[in-house]
Write a protein that holds these residues in place. Structure first.
Motif, PDB file in Angstrom:
ATOM      1  N   VAL A 220       0.900  -1.135  -0.067  1.00  0.00           N
ATOM      2  CA  VAL A 220       0.187  -0.068   0.133  1.00  0.00           C
ATOM      3  C   VAL A 220       0.929   1.204  -0.036  1.00  0.00           C
ATOM      4  CG1 VAL A 220      -1.620   1.136   1.257  1.00  0.00           C
ATOM      5  CG2 VAL A 220      -1.843  -1.316   1.291  1.00  0.00           C
ATOM      6  N   ASN A 221       1.926   1.366   0.772  1.00  0.00           N
ATOM      7  CA  ASN A 221       2.825   2.239   0.824  1.00  0.00           C
ATOM      8  C   ASN A 221       4.136   2.141   0.202  1.00  0.00           C
ATOM      9  OD1 ASN A 221       4.137   4.798   1.733  1.00  0.00           O
ATOM     10  ND2 ASN A 221       4.708   3.886   3.742  1.00  0.00           N
ATOM     11  N   ARG A 222       4.123   2.190  -1.158  1.00  0.00           N
ATOM     12  CA  ARG A 222       5.267   1.839  -2.014  1.00  0.00           C
ATOM     13  C   ARG A 222       6.536   2.740  -1.732  1.00  0.00           C
ATOM     14  NH1 ARG A 222       0.720   1.028  -5.502  1.00  0.00           N
ATOM     15  NH2 ARG A 222       0.639  -1.428  -6.104  1.00  0.00           N
ATOM     16  N   PRO A 223       7.639   2.495  -1.999  1.00  0.00           N
ATOM     17  CA  PRO A 223       8.802   3.097  -1.994  1.00  0.00           C
ATOM     18  C   PRO A 223       8.724   4.249  -3.166  1.00  0.00           C
ATOM     19  CG  PRO A 223       9.417   0.920  -1.724  1.00  0.00           C
ATOM     20  CD  PRO A 223       8.126   0.939  -2.197  1.00  0.00           C
ATOM     21  N   VAL A 224       9.334   5.362  -3.015  1.00  0.00           N
ATOM     22  CA  VAL A 224       9.262   6.372  -3.912  1.00  0.00           C
ATOM     23  C   VAL A 224      10.835   6.714  -4.313  1.00  0.00           C
ATOM     24  CG1 VAL A 224       7.018   7.187  -3.436  1.00  0.00           C
ATOM     25  CG2 VAL A 224       9.044   8.109  -2.193  1.00  0.00           C
ATOM     26  N   ILE A 225      10.825   7.281  -5.451  1.00  0.00           N
ATOM     27  CA  ILE A 225      12.455   7.902  -6.268  1.00  0.00           C
ATOM     28  C   ILE A 225      11.865   9.398  -5.518  1.00  0.00           C
ATOM     29  CG2 ILE A 225      13.776   8.319  -7.991  1.00  0.00           C
ATOM     30  CD1 ILE A 225      12.707   5.593  -9.126  1.00  0.00           C
ATOM     31  N   THR A 226      12.951   9.863  -4.791  1.00  0.00           N
ATOM     32  CA  THR A 226      12.798  11.377  -4.742  1.00  0.00           C
ATOM     33  C   THR A 226      14.105  12.036  -5.078  1.00  0.00           C
ATOM     34  OG1 THR A 226      14.126  11.008  -2.456  1.00  0.00           O
ATOM     35  CG2 THR A 226      11.609  10.910  -2.302  1.00  0.00           C
ATOM     36  N   ALA A 227      15.019  11.468  -5.787  1.00  0.00           N
ATOM     37  CA  ALA A 227      16.127  12.407  -6.505  1.00  0.00           C
ATOM     38  C   ALA A 227      16.895  11.362  -6.982  1.00  0.00           C
ATOM     39  CB  ALA A 227      17.065  12.890  -5.322  1.00  0.00           C
ATOM     40  N   TRP A 228      17.899  11.941  -8.072  1.00  0.00           N
ATOM     41  CA  TRP A 228      18.702  10.924  -8.690  1.00  0.00           C
ATOM     42  C   TRP A 228      19.990  11.822  -9.289  1.00  0.00           C
ATOM     43  CZ3 TRP A 228      19.835  11.922 -14.012  1.00  0.00           C
ATOM     44  CH2 TRP A 228      19.139  12.877 -14.704  1.00  0.00           C
TER      45      TRP A 228
ATOM     46  N   GLY B 273      12.679  16.527  12.673  1.00  0.00           N
ATOM     47  CA  GLY B 273      12.834  17.761  11.862  1.00  0.00           C
ATOM     48  C   GLY B 273      13.342  19.068  12.537  1.00  0.00           C
ATOM     49  N   ALA B 274      14.245  18.955  13.731  1.00  0.00           N
ATOM     50  CA  ALA B 274      14.761  19.867  14.152  1.00  0.00           C
ATOM     51  C   ALA B 274      15.777  20.733  13.259  1.00  0.00           C
ATOM     52  CB  ALA B 274      15.148  19.638  15.625  1.00  0.00           C
ATOM     53  N   ASP B 275      16.446  19.685  12.843  1.00  0.00           N
ATOM     54  CA  ASP B 275      17.598  20.175  11.735  1.00  0.00           C
ATOM     55  C   ASP B 275      17.397  20.297  10.536  1.00  0.00           C
ATOM     56  OD1 ASP B 275      17.762  17.591  11.780  1.00  0.00           O
ATOM     57  OD2 ASP B 275      19.783  17.171  11.766  1.00  0.00           O
ATOM     58  N   ALA B 276      16.229  20.029  10.170  1.00  0.00           N
ATOM     59  CA  ALA B 276      15.490  19.823   8.790  1.00  0.00           C
ATOM     60  C   ALA B 276      16.110  21.180   7.975  1.00  0.00           C
ATOM     61  CB  ALA B 276      14.227  19.575   8.689  1.00  0.00           C
ATOM     62  N   PRO B 277      16.412  20.885   6.713  1.00  0.00           N
ATOM     63  CA  PRO B 277      16.952  22.285   5.922  1.00  0.00           C
ATOM     64  C   PRO B 277      15.640  23.000   5.105  1.00  0.00           C
ATOM     65  CG  PRO B 277      17.508  20.173   4.731  1.00  0.00           C
ATOM     66  CD  PRO B 277      17.062  19.799   6.159  1.00  0.00           C
ATOM     67  N   ASP B 278      15.760  23.953   4.618  1.00  0.00           N
ATOM     68  CA  ASP B 278      14.714  24.504   4.064  1.00  0.00           C
ATOM     69  C   ASP B 278      14.190  23.571   2.895  1.00  0.00           C
ATOM     70  OD1 ASP B 278      14.646  26.586   5.777  1.00  0.00           O
ATOM     71  OD2 ASP B 278      16.037  27.967   4.532  1.00  0.00           O
ATOM     72  N   GLY B 279      13.025  23.385   2.527  1.00  0.00           N
ATOM     73  CA  GLY B 279      12.519  22.645   1.138  1.00  0.00           C
ATOM     74  C   GLY B 279      12.544  21.202   1.809  1.00  0.00           C
ATOM     75  N   ALA B 280      12.480  20.647   3.094  1.00  0.00           N
ATOM     76  CA  ALA B 280      12.580  19.334   3.240  1.00  0.00           C
ATOM     77  C   ALA B 280      11.377  18.420   3.058  1.00  0.00           C
ATOM     78  CB  ALA B 280      12.952  19.135   4.728  1.00  0.00           C
ATOM     79  N   GLU B 281      10.449  19.013   2.421  1.00  0.00           N
ATOM     80  CA  GLU B 281       9.366  18.065   1.963  1.00  0.00           C
ATOM     81  C   GLU B 281       9.724  17.211   0.777  1.00  0.00           C
ATOM     82  OE1 GLU B 281       9.439  21.385   1.571  1.00  0.00           O
ATOM     83  OE2 GLU B 281       8.015  22.220   3.418  1.00  0.00           O
ATOM     84  N   GLN B 282       9.131  15.967   0.811  1.00  0.00           N
ATOM     85  CA  GLN B 282       9.615  14.757   0.147  1.00  0.00           C
ATOM     86  C   GLN B 282       9.395  15.199  -1.329  1.00  0.00           C
ATOM     87  OE1 GLN B 282       7.589  10.987   0.457  1.00  0.00           O
ATOM     88  NE2 GLN B 282       9.479  10.251   1.177  1.00  0.00           N
ATOM     89  N   PRO B 283      10.332  15.349  -2.325  1.00  0.00           N
ATOM     90  CA  PRO B 283       9.859  15.665  -3.530  1.00  0.00           C
ATOM     91  C   PRO B 283       9.876  14.143  -4.485  1.00  0.00           C
ATOM     92  CG  PRO B 283      12.339  15.702  -3.182  1.00  0.00           C
ATOM     93  CD  PRO B 283      11.769  15.368  -1.869  1.00  0.00           C
ATOM     94  N   VAL B 284       8.728  13.795  -4.461  1.00  0.00           N
ATOM     95  CA  VAL B 284       8.499  12.485  -5.221  1.00  0.00           C
ATOM     96  C   VAL B 284       8.509  12.611  -6.698  1.00  0.00           C
ATOM     97  CG1 VAL B 284       6.915  10.772  -5.731  1.00  0.00           C
ATOM     98  CG2 VAL B 284       6.904  11.482  -3.414  1.00  0.00           C
ATOM     99  N   LEU B 285       9.319  11.761  -7.344  1.00  0.00           N
ATOM    100  CA  LEU B 285       9.670  11.916  -8.892  1.00  0.00           C
ATOM    101  C   LEU B 285       8.920  10.621  -9.194  1.00  0.00           C
ATOM    102  CD1 LEU B 285      13.124  12.578  -8.917  1.00  0.00           C
ATOM    103  CD2 LEU B 285      11.790  14.191  -9.029  1.00  0.00           C
ATOM    104  N   ALA B 286       8.921   9.470  -8.677  1.00  0.00           N
ATOM    105  CA  ALA B 286       8.140   8.459  -9.263  1.00  0.00           C
ATOM    106  C   ALA B 286       7.977   7.492  -8.206  1.00  0.00           C
ATOM    107  CB  ALA B 286       8.935   7.745 -10.404  1.00  0.00           C
ATOM    108  N   GLU B 287       6.744   6.405  -8.433  1.00  0.00           N
ATOM    109  CA  GLU B 287       6.535   5.631  -7.309  1.00  0.00           C
ATOM    110  C   GLU B 287       7.073   4.150  -7.957  1.00  0.00           C
ATOM    111  OE1 GLU B 287       2.623   4.134  -4.793  1.00  0.00           O
ATOM    112  OE2 GLU B 287       2.374   5.117  -6.573  1.00  0.00           O
ATOM    113  N   ILE B 288       7.516   3.365  -6.837  1.00  0.00           N
ATOM    114  CA  ILE B 288       8.031   2.164  -7.670  1.00  0.00           C
ATOM    115  C   ILE B 288       6.892   1.233  -7.225  1.00  0.00           C
ATOM    116  CG2 ILE B 288       9.720   0.492  -7.168  1.00  0.00           C
ATOM    117  CD1 ILE B 288      11.605   2.524  -5.992  1.00  0.00           C
ATOM    118  N   LEU B 289       6.173   0.810  -8.424  1.00  0.00           N
ATOM    119  CA  LEU B 289       4.990  -0.116  -8.391  1.00  0.00           C
ATOM    120  C   LEU B 289       5.386  -1.435  -8.131  1.00  0.00           C
ATOM    121  CD1 LEU B 289       2.594   1.531 -11.109  1.00  0.00           C
ATOM    122  CD2 LEU B 289       2.630   1.926  -8.785  1.00  0.00           C
TER     123      LEU B 289
END
Length: 381
Positions: A8-16, A241-257
């Motif tokens: 249900v909660n599949r892995p995602v690619i967030t950067a490359w 999240g205390a040390d999270a950098p700016d723009g730390a939201e997860q940038p999903v590029l693709a879901e690994i089905l």
């Protein structure tokens, strides 16, 4: 080889990122793919003494220039390619380094056999050196298959699981499947996964002898490089999240089905790959007509014909976009499948309407490994 249960909660690619015949870094690869720029160039005969006179090399790749003088004296080319690619991915965005380093950050790296050149050089030195057969001990780690992954982890403080998987042209898919399992079973928080291949004198001659022109047709020019993905579970980051950098939201590029692997016995690529494709579509709950883009390994000869036939069968009546890149960057060996995925992501990033569409990546290796991956793309960002 089954890929596991439906998730249900599949892995995602967030950067490359990639170090490829187009150059160093994600931007260089993206530009080369968009421009459809051939990367082949003449080889320096004195330096390479290769089986051919042209190849697709990473341009101007010098370890001391790219990584600095410290710690590279005994580093071989394949390790340098991997270490550089990890560095580029981590430096591409502040979030990448924040989530992809530390105790729970894994590295999974696909290969063919590691550095063939280092193995042959070390073996030759042990046989030809003066008694008592002295060799340079600093170069011994290069002759071990997992050297590139180990050195990359040491350089970049990746303290989680560290795995090397040998799979030839399918190595990138094996690595992706292994990464998916690490995340699914909670063995890592994030995984850097990909594959690496170097060009060398030894590899060029081995490839020339392994190629069978009577059955495979003209040989592809040899290429090299490393492709790397940052893979995570979808959702809020598990770190404090205390040390999270700016723009730390997860940038999903693709879901690994789905990722499925198999073995083709006695040259039966089509039935073996077709079985992988059926399992992948069923596990991902994707209909054949939903396949929007396809990237095959472009294997030469009958293997490639069977690969295309299996894909056409799986796609049913659909008419997906076929993405190609072997003519541009050559036969990149173990790095091929990782570059295929990167090429798919580049296509999705620049194509309106790509969001939510499904891409298929397939791979065939001459030693019998076959595999596929289904990705649901996020589209332009």
């Amino acid at each position: 080889m089954s890929g596991g249960t439906v998730l249900v909660n599949r892995p995602v690619i967030t950067a490359w990122s990639a170090v490829s015949p187009f150059g160093i870094g994600r931007a260089a690869f993206t530009e080369g793919i968009r421009e459809r720029r051939p990367a082949a160039a003449p080889l320096e005969e004195e330096r390479w003494q290769a089986a051919g006179d042209r190849a697709c090399l990473v341009p101007d790749f010098d370890l001391r220039t790219v990584l600095g003088k410290k710690g590279v004296r005994s580093m071989d080319r394949v390790t340098g390619l991997a270490v550089t690619t990890v560095a580029r991915l981590l430096d591409d965005a502040p979030r990448n380094r924040w989530v992809a380093t530390g105790e729970d950050a894994a590295l999974v790296l696909g290969t063919t056999t590691g550095s063939v050149q280092s193995q042959m050089d070390f073996t030759r030195d042990s046989l030809t050196g003066e008694k008592p057969y002295l060799v340079d001990p600093a170069r011994f780690p290069n002759a071990v298959m997992n050297c590139a992954a180990g050195q990359s982890a040491i350089w970049h403080q990746l303290k989680g699981p560290n795995t090397t998987i040998a799979g030839g042209h399918a190595a990138g898919l094996y690595a992706l499947n292994y990464a998916r399992r690490l995340l699914t079973f909670g063995r890592a928080r994030t995984v850097l996964c990909g594959a690496v291949e170097e060009f060398s004198h030894a590899r060029s001659w081995l490839e020339s002898h392994a190629h069978q022109p009577d059955t495979e047709g003209p040989a592809q020019l040899p290429g090299e490089g490393c492709g790397l993905l940052l893979v995570e579970q979808r959702g809020p980051d598990a770190r404090d999240g205390a040390d999270a950098p700016d723009g730390a939201e997860q940038p999903v590029l693709a879901e690994i089905l789905a990722v499925e692997m198999g073995i083709a016995l006695d040259g039966g690529v089509r039935p073996a790959l077709a079985a992988c494709l059926r399992r992948a579509l069923e596990r991902a709950q994707v209909r054949p007509e939903e396949i929007w883009a396809v990237s095959t390994s472009e294997a030469p000869g009958p293997s490639g014909e069977q690969e295309r036939a299996a894909v056409a069968e799986a796609a049913g009546g659909a008419d997906p976009v076929h993405l190609t890149q072997a003519a541009l960057i050559g036969d990149t060996g173990a790095a091929a499948a990782a570059f295929q995925i990167a090429g798919v992501l580049v296509h999705a990033e620049t194509t309106p309407g790509a969001a939510g569409r499904v891409a298929l990546v397939t791979s065939v290796d001459r030693d019998g490994a076959v595999g596929c991956a289904l990705l649901r793309l996020a589209g332009p960002r």
